[in-house]
Design an enzyme around this catalytic site. Structure first.
Site, mmCIF file in Angstrom:
data_model
loop_
_atom_site.group_PDB
_atom_site.id
_atom_site.type_symbol
_atom_site.label_atom_id
_atom_site.label_comp_id
_atom_site.label_asym_id
_atom_site.label_seq_id
_atom_site.Cartn_x
_atom_site.Cartn_y
_atom_site.Cartn_z
ATOM 1 N N LYS A 9 0.667 -1.077 -0.030
ATOM 2 C CA LYS A 9 -0.118 0.062 0.046
ATOM 3 C C LYS A 9 0.710 1.210 0.268
ATOM 4 O O LYS A 9 2.028 1.301 0.552
ATOM 5 C CB LYS A 9 -0.904 0.419 1.285
ATOM 6 N N ARG B 20 -10.241 -11.623 2.713
ATOM 7 C CA ARG B 20 -11.193 -12.733 2.439
ATOM 8 C C ARG B 20 -10.595 -14.085 2.374
ATOM 9 O O ARG B 20 -11.198 -15.122 2.438
ATOM 10 C CB ARG B 20 -11.851 -12.425 0.969
#
Length: 460
Positions: free
Chosen positions: A240, A314
């Site tokens: 990021k 997830r």
């Protein structure tokens, strides 16, 4: 310090809650000198306005709280919380003007003004106490307030003090408080017990990945809660940028919210069997970090192509959901700070949720309004299933194209729950700026709405 109502024996100041449309009627029942004092001080009952009415000896007869208009209140979450923050130090009892329909929400907001996060810097505690009004369920409101405090504390704590091992300790402390059992599968034992994706996501961090399980209750319907416990998310090898990494201590906000919900269920002794599953990891960068292009095996046997290591939440949820589904509970609920797409769609204040059951969705939406915990239903849109099927593997963890990101993430998770009713929340878990009853920082989103819906959804 627990958030609780003041003792009814305390000396108190009567507090009249007055809507602007009701001010003239209220004044008509008061002595003339009260009307003169109200007029002299320009009290119009505007939202958040306060006025202390003195007696002849310099004390206080009562306090007035402006409740504004319906349209103004619709723009605020906790209207009385602003009053609580402005009143002088003391204990107050609502004497008139607050109907039963609003009482629980407003009392909750008042208690939440007492929350402070003072682990690293001293903060002034709340100065105003509230005696529980007649007719409200004080224990329920206190349970909601203290669950919210737990959520905020967990999310606000930086990863240096809230890594996977610290999160485990917090869960063990909660379990001990309410007599629940707790166990943890740690490190390479995840591979031995077939949780390969939890291990893969967390193996590059100094603190080993783990799956923490808490169980409580021995009778009633079975409810399993699964919370994303990514204690810090660098993005992995898909690193990021700094601006996006700044709030990643809150990436375990799903776990925090699940634990807040669990705390309420146990504190209120709801007649159900509760199971909580928290995959706790840090998505770090090291030589053994998983890579874009890798194909992972899952507990369920489905293979997953990794197209972005920053879509790791997830993956850990999938293994935990597969375990949850094996127990065939009556309901599985997952909560996660999962996608930026959910924020683009609904902003930071609305918590999107997914369910295939219309009755459950209606019960949740109704409960959300009653508990000042707004949610919004999003669709499990089955025609989008093809978007998460890459061809080289069963599933794609980060479909290209950028469309429907929250929906495709929810569809991905649904693949791991086949035997149970399933509901998923894609939350933000953060309050961007201070507002009445809500300090800047960690935030509960969804737990109170779920709590309110459980009696109908599970037949309690």
């Amino acid at each position: 310090m627990p958030l609780s109502f003041a003792e009814p024996t305390d000396p108190f100041v009567p507090l009249h809650v007055i809507a602007q449309s009701d001010l003239d009627a209220w004044l008509a029942d008061q002595p003339e000198h009260v009307g003169r004092w109200v007029a002299a001080n320009g009290f119009t009952a505007a939202l958040g306005q306060i006025l202390l009415v003195p007696d002849d000896a310099g004390g206080t007869i009562c306090a007035l709280a402006g409740y504004g208009t319906e349209s103004k209140r619709a723009r605020k979450r906790f209207a009385l919380a602003a009053v609580a923050e402005s009143l002088p130090e003391g204990t107050y009892q609502i004497a008139s003007g607050l109907d039963a329909e609003r009482a629980e929400m407003e009392c909750l907001g008042w208690l939440l003004t007492g929350y402070t996060f003072d682990r690293y810097a001293s903060k002034s505690p709340a100065k105003t106490g509230l005696i529980a009004p007649e007719g409200v369920d004080a224990a329920r409101i206190e349970a909601m307030a203290n669950a919210e405090a737990l959520i905020r504390d967990l999310v606000n704590t930086p990863a240096s003090d809230m890594g996977p091992e610290h999160l485990q300790q917090a869960i063990e402390t909660l379990a001990e408080e309410f007599g629940a059992s707790c166990k943890t599968i740690l490190g390479d034992a995840l591979l031995e017990q077939n949780f390969p994706m939890i291990h893969t996501v967390g193996r590059a961090a100094d603190q080993a990945p783990r799956l923490i399980e808490m169980n409580w209750g021995s009778a009633g319907p079975k409810l399993t809660l699964v919370g994303k416990g990514v204690c810090f998310d660098t993005g992995g090898l898909n690193l990021k940028p700094g601006a996006s990494m700044g709030l990643m201590k809150k990436d375990m906000g799903g776990a925090a919210n699940v634990l807040g919900l669990a705390r309420m269920i146990m504190a209120l002794n709801l007649p159900l069997r509760l199971r909580v599953l928290i995959p706790a990891v840090e998505n770090a960068v090291a030589g053994n970090a998983f890579r874009p292009g890798d194909i992972l095996n899952s507990r369920k046997g489905l293979t997953v192509e990794i197209n972005n290591t920053d879509a790791e939440g997830r993956l850990v949820l999938a293994d935990a959901l597969a375990l949850a589904d094996e127990g065939k509970p009556d309901l599985v609920i997952s909560m996660a700070t999962l996608t930026g797409a959910a924020r683009v769609a609904l902003g930071p204040d609305l918590a999107p949720f997914y369910t295939d059951d219309d009755q459950t969705a209606a019960a949740l939406s109704d409960a959300a309004q009653r508990s000042a915990d707004p949610v919004w239903r999003m669709p499990f849109h089955t025609p989008y299933e093809a978007m998460i099927e890459p061809g080289i593997a069963d599933l794609d963890n980060a479909p290209s194209g950028g469309f429907a990101g929250s929906i495709t993430a929810a569809l991905f998770l649904r693949r791991f729950v086949e035997n149970s009713a399933y509901m998923h929340f894609d939350i933000y878990a953060w309050q961007p700026s201070k507002s009445p009853g809500r300090s800047k920082g960690g935030l509960g989103q969804g737990p109170r709405a779920i709590l309110g819906a459980l009696p109908e959804v599970l037949g309690l």
